[in-house]
Scaffold this active site. Structure first.
Site, mmCIF file in Angstrom:
data_model
loop_
_atom_site.group_PDB
_atom_site.id
_atom_site.type_symbol
_atom_site.label_atom_id
_atom_site.label_comp_id
_atom_site.label_asym_id
_atom_site.label_seq_id
_atom_site.Cartn_x
_atom_site.Cartn_y
_atom_site.Cartn_z
ATOM 1 N N LYS A 16 55.091 -29.480 78.296
ATOM 2 C CA LYS A 16 55.901 -28.414 77.676
ATOM 3 C C LYS A 16 56.535 -28.948 76.403
ATOM 4 O O LYS A 16 56.667 -30.170 76.214
ATOM 5 C CB LYS A 16 56.988 -27.918 78.619
ATOM 6 C CG LYS A 16 57.987 -28.979 79.134
ATOM 7 C CD LYS A 16 59.212 -29.239 78.270
ATOM 8 C CE LYS A 16 60.159 -30.273 78.888
ATOM 9 N NZ LYS A 16 61.089 -30.879 77.937
ATOM 10 N N PRO A 99 52.037 -38.225 77.019
ATOM 11 C CA PRO A 99 52.758 -39.489 76.796
ATOM 12 C C PRO A 99 53.993 -39.624 77.683
ATOM 13 O O PRO A 99 54.675 -38.631 77.969
ATOM 14 C CB PRO A 99 53.157 -39.417 75.315
ATOM 15 C CG PRO A 99 52.211 -38.460 74.699
ATOM 16 C CD PRO A 99 51.876 -37.456 75.775
ATOM 17 N N ASP A 141 63.568 -30.203 85.348
ATOM 18 C CA ASP A 141 62.482 -29.535 84.627
ATOM 19 C C ASP A 141 61.383 -29.029 85.553
ATOM 20 O O ASP A 141 60.567 -28.205 85.141
ATOM 21 C CB ASP A 141 61.824 -30.505 83.631
ATOM 22 C CG ASP A 141 62.677 -30.731 82.401
ATOM 23 O OD1 ASP A 141 63.697 -30.022 82.240
ATOM 24 O OD2 ASP A 141 62.319 -31.613 81.597
#
Ligand code: C5P
Length: 298
Positions: A16, A99, A141
């Site tokens: 996201k 990443p 999240d």
């Protein structure tokens, strides 16, 4: 062992970006109250789940990923095994593309996909709200990644209202090659908090009763101040990317990923060429996806 679902399942686990992030204040539990717009993007890890007789095994092509209980995938699998015992164990093979420590929610996304996968493999028929509640136990999240697409999130980020943007944007992601500690950025936030909090245009339209309808957003991230102070190179990267993208550039979450916002794929691909070699160690063009999430790849 229950055999009501597939014994092997491969799912995509998307990243996201935060298109808007305001900090509304500090909470008694030490966390910060947020108002944020999260947008799922096409960049994804791939997770394969296989039944095993017992326990949790994690295999990953990236040696920097922990394969023990500190991995959010482990936490999610352990939570499911505790909550719904009697289904045996799971082996999770992760092909990592998002990443680490880049503010793109890779770990939370992997955890959300693990909840969904085990729910399906064990034939539990869990509803979205049930999965979101489980995800909230893993991290702030994670609930967003149950539904994905685009959402306005409150609380620590775990209260999710799906929304639809008027336009679909293309993004140039720039990962500067180092991770940023979320904890450090929040700890450095105090001097950047103001009494006049920003409200996105999007937020305004949602508050006016069009939630679930279409909205626009004003790019903003309150965490840029403290993150740029800790890592001044991020501001320079942001400015270089912003110069190449018609709708500006900003930090995702607490960083370290910067992203440029573009109207078209062509523009994003040209912007990537413009910034390649000037900034970042990884740059890529992605699009904002509208869900549904965790598409099967097999
Ligand atoms: O949610 P996560 O564990 O990634 O957060 C890392 C740290 O960032 C927390 O321990 C907390 O210090 C800070 N944080 C916060 N408010 C939030 C999210 C994170 O203060 N809404």
């Amino acid at each position: 062992m229950s055999e009501s679902g597939p014994s092997r399942l491969t799912l995509q686990s998307h990243a996201k970006v935060n298109l808007f992030l305001e900090v509304l204040g500090k909470r008694p539990d030490g966390y910060h109250e947020l108002e944020t717009v999260m947008q799922e993007v096409s960049l994804h890890d791939t997770l394969t789940f296989e039944r095993i007789p017992g326990g949790i095994e994690i295999i990953c092509d990236n040696p920097d990923i922990p394969r023990d209980e500190s991995n959010l995938v482990w936490k999610a699998a352990a939570l499911m095994m505790r909550r719904y015992p009697g289904h045996g164990g799971v082996r999770v093979t992760i092909v990592k593309r998002i990443p680490l420590g880049g503010g793109m929610g890779g770990g939370s996304s992997n955890a959300a996909v693990t909840l969904k996968a085990l729910g399906r493999m064990w034939g539990l028929g869990l509803k979205k709200a049930e999965l979101e509640n489980l995800a909230a136990e893993i991290g702030s999240d994670a609930p967003f990644f149950i539904g994905g697409g685009c959402a306005l999130c409150h609380g620590r980020g775990e209260k999710v209202t799906p929304i639809r943007l008027k336009k679909r944007y293309w993004y140039v992601l720039v990962f500067p090659g180092f991770a940023v500690s979320t904890k450090e950025v929040y700890a450095n936030l105090q001097t950047y908090l103001t009494t006049t909090v920003r409200r996105g245009t999007l937020t305004y339209s949602v508050n006016c009763g069009t939630a679930g309808g279409e909205g626009e957003f004003v790019p903003f991230n309150r965490l840029e101040g403290p993150a740029f102070q800790l890592h001044p190179v991020l501001r320079r990267v942001r400015n270089t990317v912003a110069a190449a993208c018609s709708d500006g550039a900003m930090l995702s979450g607490s960083g370290s990923t910067l992203f440029g916002i573009c109207e078209t794929r062509k523009e994003a691909e040209q912007a990537k060429i413009d910034v390649d070699g000037k900034v970042g160690v990884i740059t890529m063009v992605v699009y904002g996806s509208s869900g549904p999430r965790s598409r099967n790849t097999t």
